[in-house]
Motif scaffolding. Structure first.
Motif, PDB file in Angstrom:
ATOM      1  N   ARG A 189      45.111 103.856-116.630  1.00  0.00           N
ATOM      2  CA  ARG A 189      44.165 104.646-117.418  1.00  0.00           C
ATOM      3  C   ARG A 189      42.771 104.440-116.828  1.00  0.00           C
ATOM      4  NH1 ARG A 189      48.279 106.480-118.922  1.00  0.00           N
ATOM      5  NH2 ARG A 189      49.257 106.270-120.941  1.00  0.00           N
ATOM      6  N   THR A 190      42.455 105.216-115.811  1.00  0.00           N
ATOM      7  CA  THR A 190      41.150 105.114-115.169  1.00  0.00           C
ATOM      8  C   THR A 190      40.779 106.474-114.614  1.00  0.00           C
ATOM      9  OG1 THR A 190      39.854 103.893-113.548  1.00  0.00           O
ATOM     10  CG2 THR A 190      42.119 104.382-112.952  1.00  0.00           C
ATOM     11  N   ASP A 191      39.555 106.620-114.148  1.00  0.00           N
ATOM     12  CA  ASP A 191      39.161 107.910-113.618  1.00  0.00           C
ATOM     13  C   ASP A 191      39.780 108.105-112.229  1.00  0.00           C
ATOM     14  OD1 ASP A 191      37.085 108.323-111.372  1.00  0.00           O
ATOM     15  OD2 ASP A 191      36.237 106.576-112.389  1.00  0.00           O
ATOM     16  N   PRO A 192      40.016 109.355-111.803  1.00  0.00           N
ATOM     17  CA  PRO A 192      40.745 109.629-110.566  1.00  0.00           C
ATOM     18  C   PRO A 192      40.139 109.004-109.309  1.00  0.00           C
ATOM     19  CG  PRO A 192      40.594 111.611-111.869  1.00  0.00           C
ATOM     20  CD  PRO A 192      39.737 110.586-112.553  1.00  0.00           C
ATOM     21  N   ALA A 193      38.819 108.888-109.246  1.00  0.00           N
ATOM     22  CA  ALA A 193      38.199 108.295-108.056  1.00  0.00           C
ATOM     23  C   ALA A 193      38.609 106.827-107.917  1.00  0.00           C
ATOM     24  CB  ALA A 193      36.681 108.410-108.144  1.00  0.00           C
ATOM     25  N   ARG A 194      38.606 106.107-109.006  1.00  0.00           N
ATOM     26  CA  ARG A 194      39.046 104.705-108.965  1.00  0.00           C
ATOM     27  C   ARG A 194      40.547 104.600-108.756  1.00  0.00           C
ATOM     28  NH1 ARG A 194      35.482 101.352-113.338  1.00  0.00           N
ATOM     29  NH2 ARG A 194      33.502 101.670-112.291  1.00  0.00           N
ATOM     30  N   THR A 210      42.394 106.518-106.970  1.00  0.00           N
ATOM     31  CA  THR A 210      42.691 106.724-105.556  1.00  0.00           C
ATOM     32  C   THR A 210      42.503 105.436-104.779  1.00  0.00           C
ATOM     33  OG1 THR A 210      42.014 109.027-105.718  1.00  0.00           O
ATOM     34  CG2 THR A 210      42.088 108.081-103.521  1.00  0.00           C
ATOM     35  N   GLN A 211      41.398 104.754-105.011  1.00  0.00           N
ATOM     36  CA  GLN A 211      41.148 103.483-104.327  1.00  0.00           C
ATOM     37  C   GLN A 211      42.183 102.440-104.716  1.00  0.00           C
ATOM     38  OE1 GLN A 211      37.146 102.572-105.417  1.00  0.00           O
ATOM     39  NE2 GLN A 211      36.253 103.952-103.921  1.00  0.00           N
ATOM     40  N   LEU A 212      42.520 102.404-105.999  1.00  0.00           N
ATOM     41  CA  LEU A 212      43.518 101.451-106.476  1.00  0.00           C
ATOM     42  C   LEU A 212      44.879 101.724-105.853  1.00  0.00           C
ATOM     43  CD1 LEU A 212      44.345  99.168-108.415  1.00  0.00           C
ATOM     44  CD2 LEU A 212      44.759 100.935-110.131  1.00  0.00           C
ATOM     45  N   LEU A 213      45.275 102.992-105.783  1.00  0.00           N
ATOM     46  CA  LEU A 213      46.571 103.332-105.200  1.00  0.00           C
ATOM     47  C   LEU A 213      46.624 103.004-103.716  1.00  0.00           C
ATOM     48  CD1 LEU A 213      47.456 106.653-106.999  1.00  0.00           C
ATOM     49  CD2 LEU A 213      48.513 104.426-107.276  1.00  0.00           C
ATOM     50  N   ARG A 214      45.535 103.222-103.005  1.00  0.00           N
ATOM     51  CA  ARG A 214      45.513 102.866-101.582  1.00  0.00           C
ATOM     52  C   ARG A 214      45.710 101.363-101.410  1.00  0.00           C
ATOM     53  NH1 ARG A 214      40.513 106.587 -99.375  1.00  0.00           N
ATOM     54  NH2 ARG A 214      41.659 108.543 -99.393  1.00  0.00           N
ATOM     55  N   ALA A 215      45.009 100.573-102.224  1.00  0.00           N
ATOM     56  CA  ALA A 215      45.152  99.123-102.142  1.00  0.00           C
ATOM     57  C   ALA A 215      46.566  98.700-102.513  1.00  0.00           C
ATOM     58  CB  ALA A 215      44.135  98.453-103.057  1.00  0.00           C
ATOM     59  N   LEU A 216      47.127  99.304-103.547  1.00  0.00           N
ATOM     60  CA  LEU A 216      48.489  98.963-103.953  1.00  0.00           C
ATOM     61  C   LEU A 216      49.513  99.335-102.888  1.00  0.00           C
ATOM     62  CD1 LEU A 216      48.434  99.952-107.724  1.00  0.00           C
ATOM     63  CD2 LEU A 216      48.649  97.660-106.768  1.00  0.00           C
TER      64      LEU A 216
END
Length: 79
Positions: free
Chosen positions: A54-59, A61-67
């Protein structure tokens, strides 16, 4: 400054229109680059990490890249 996002799709053959060797090679290269990302998302789905995101799409995207990076490291280690 910022690159414009581009969607790259493969070539599709029909009964009438066969693929050229160059188009087949392009499809193979695209599939080779796409496979690790799809495997990474499959692992994230199996681990149910994305169910409570549950976060905004910009964050996101960064989170998914790191994951995905961490997932690929874990998978390559054999876990």
């Amino acid at each position: 400054m910022y690159a414009t996002p581009v969607v790259v799709t493969g070539f599709t053959a029909t009964r009438v229109h066969k693929l050229t060797p160059g188009q087949k090679t392009a499809n193979r290269v695209l599939a080779t680059g796409r496979a690790p990302v799809e495997h990474g998302f499959a692992h994230l789905k199996n681990w149910r990490i994305l169910t409570k995101l549950r976060t905004d799409p910009a964050r996101a995207t960064q989170l998914l890249r790191a994951l995905l990076v961490l997932t690929n490291l874990e998978v390559s280690r054999g876990f």
